[in-house]
Design an enzyme around this catalytic site. Structure first.
Site, PDB file in Angstrom:
ATOM      1  N   GLY A   1      25.217  33.561  38.618  1.00 15.60           N
ATOM      2  CA  GLY A   1      25.424  34.900  39.170  1.00 15.60           C
ATOM      3  C   GLY A   1      26.427  34.949  40.306  1.00 15.60           C
TER       4      GLY A   1
ATOM      5  N   ASN B   1      33.156  43.260  31.043  1.00 18.52           N
ATOM      6  CA  ASN B   1      32.833  41.827  30.989  1.00 18.52           C
ATOM      7  C   ASN B   1      33.972  41.065  31.654  1.00 18.52           C
ATOM      8  OD1 ASN B   1      31.489  39.387  30.149  1.00 18.52           O
ATOM      9  ND2 ASN B   1      33.129  39.137  28.629  1.00 18.52           N
TER      10      ASN B   1
ATOM     11  N   HIS C   1      35.939  37.401  31.479  1.00 23.24           N
ATOM     12  CA  HIS C   1      36.095  36.219  30.629  1.00 23.24           C
ATOM     13  C   HIS C   1      37.015  35.241  31.358  1.00 23.24           C
ATOM     14  CE1 HIS C   1      36.199  33.882  26.956  1.00 23.24           C
ATOM     15  NE2 HIS C   1      37.503  33.765  27.124  1.00 23.24           N
TER      16      HIS C   1
ATOM     17  N   ASP D   1      34.777  39.662  23.268  1.00 23.98           N
ATOM     18  CA  ASP D   1      36.018  39.536  24.061  1.00 23.98           C
ATOM     19  C   ASP D   1      37.165  40.342  23.476  1.00 23.98           C
ATOM     20  OD1 ASP D   1      35.215  36.045  24.406  1.00 23.98           O
ATOM     21  OD2 ASP D   1      34.613  37.770  25.613  1.00 23.98           O
TER      22      ASP D   1
ATOM     23  N   GLU E   1      38.000  34.971  39.528  1.00 25.95           N
ATOM     24  CA  GLU E   1      37.058  35.934  38.935  1.00 25.95           C
ATOM     25  C   GLU E   1      36.397  36.774  40.020  1.00 25.95           C
ATOM     26  OE1 GLU E   1      34.279  34.421  35.974  1.00 25.95           O
ATOM     27  OE2 GLU E   1      35.573  32.694  35.719  1.00 25.95           O
TER      28      GLU E   1
HETATM   29  C1  GRF Z   1      31.416  31.153  34.381  1.00 31.20           C
HETATM   30  O1  GRF Z   1      31.842  30.263  33.368  1.00 31.20           O
HETATM   31  C2  GRF Z   1      32.373  32.292  34.483  1.00 31.20           C
HETATM   32  O2  GRF Z   1      33.685  31.838  34.233  1.00 31.20           O
HETATM   33  C3  GRF Z   1      31.929  33.197  33.388  1.00 31.20           C
HETATM   34  O3  GRF Z   1      30.514  33.071  33.376  1.00 31.20           O
HETATM   35  C4  GRF Z   1      30.139  31.793  33.922  1.00 31.20           C
HETATM   36  C5  GRF Z   1      29.119  31.872  34.994  1.00 31.20           C
HETATM   37  O4  GRF Z   1      29.494  32.770  35.938  1.00 31.20           O
HETATM   38  N1  GRF Z   1      32.357  34.542  33.625  1.00 31.20           N
HETATM   39  P1  GRF Z   1      28.460  33.277  37.091  1.00 31.20           P
HETATM   40  O5  GRF Z   1      28.586  32.286  38.237  1.00 31.20           O
HETATM   41  O6  GRF Z   1      27.062  33.251  36.490  1.00 31.20           O
HETATM   42  O7  GRF Z   1      28.934  34.640  37.451  1.00 31.20           O
END
Ligand code: GRF
Length: 197
Positions: A12, A103, A105, A146, A175
């Site tokens: 998360g 979402n 990615h 996606d 991200e």
């Molecule tokens: C990671 O691989 C991220 O790149 C993808 O989801 C995975 C976990 O992300 N979006 P998070 O730390 O649970 O947000």
């Protein structure tokens, strides 16, 4: 105030970036509920720490999608963010929340997307292909994996000695910048749409 429902399956960290952006008023929204298909997802703990309702839904016993829709309806969410969420959401779900599901990615879609392309697998494939640039994509979600309209992408350089883990870390940092920025854009779109009607 725009209400966001966030679906997670793991740590998360993207959820945390969204929570923090709401708290710091970088985006004019609030996270109204967090739903996970994994009981031990640390993201549920992150929600609880921010006094956000954290709901675990057992995917095996019941239809996860139906239950999640129920919870999201009760929370009156305007937008849904998939953040490290690893289940495929149902057609009923994407139809009900058409153009309201985002979402993130960890690659530059449409490359390195689709079935099986998640987490470390993505970065392994990017390095295997000797790509010089990777990154992340925030996109709307439709029935295909996606596949929806892209909102925003952030590029990341792939360095000579990168391992998939090192690249994953560098992409994840972007991200955490990309998701709040994308939400800002989408929320502005929602306000403009409501203003013009
Ligand atoms: C990671 O691989 C991220 O790149 C993808 O989801 C995975 C976990 O992300 N979006 P998070 O730390 O649970 O947000």
């Amino acid at each position: 105030m725009i209400k966001i429902g966030v679906l997670i399956s793991g740590s998360g960290s993207n959820l945390q970036a969204i929570i923090d952006a709401c708290k710091n008023k970088k985006i004019n929204a609030e996270v109204a509920v967090v739903i996970s298909n994994k009981k031990d997802a640390y993201g549920l703990e992150r929600a609880r720490k921010s006094n956000i309702p954290a709901v675990f839904i057992e995917p095996k016993v019941e239809d996860f999608n139906k239950k999640a829709i129920e919870v999201l309806e009760k929370s009156k969410v305007d937008l849904i963010c998939l953040a490290g969420f690893l289940l495929k959401i149902s057609e009923e779900f994407t139809r009900k929340y058409k153009n309201k599901i985002l979402n993130i990615h960890p690659a530059l879609l449409p490359n390195y997307g689709g079935y099986g392309m998640y987490g470390i697998n993505v970065h392994k494939a990017v390095i295997q292909a000797k790509e010089k640039v990777s990154g992340c994509t925030v996109h709307f979600v439709d029935e295909e994996y996606d596949n929806g309209k892209i909102v925003l992408q952030k590029k990341v350089e792939v360095l000579e000695n990168d391992t998939p883990e090192i690249l994953q870390k560098r992409v994840l940092e972007q991200e955490h910048i990309a998701y709040p920025e994308a939400l800002k854009i989408v929320i502005k779109m929602i306000f403009e749409k409501t203003k013009n009607h």
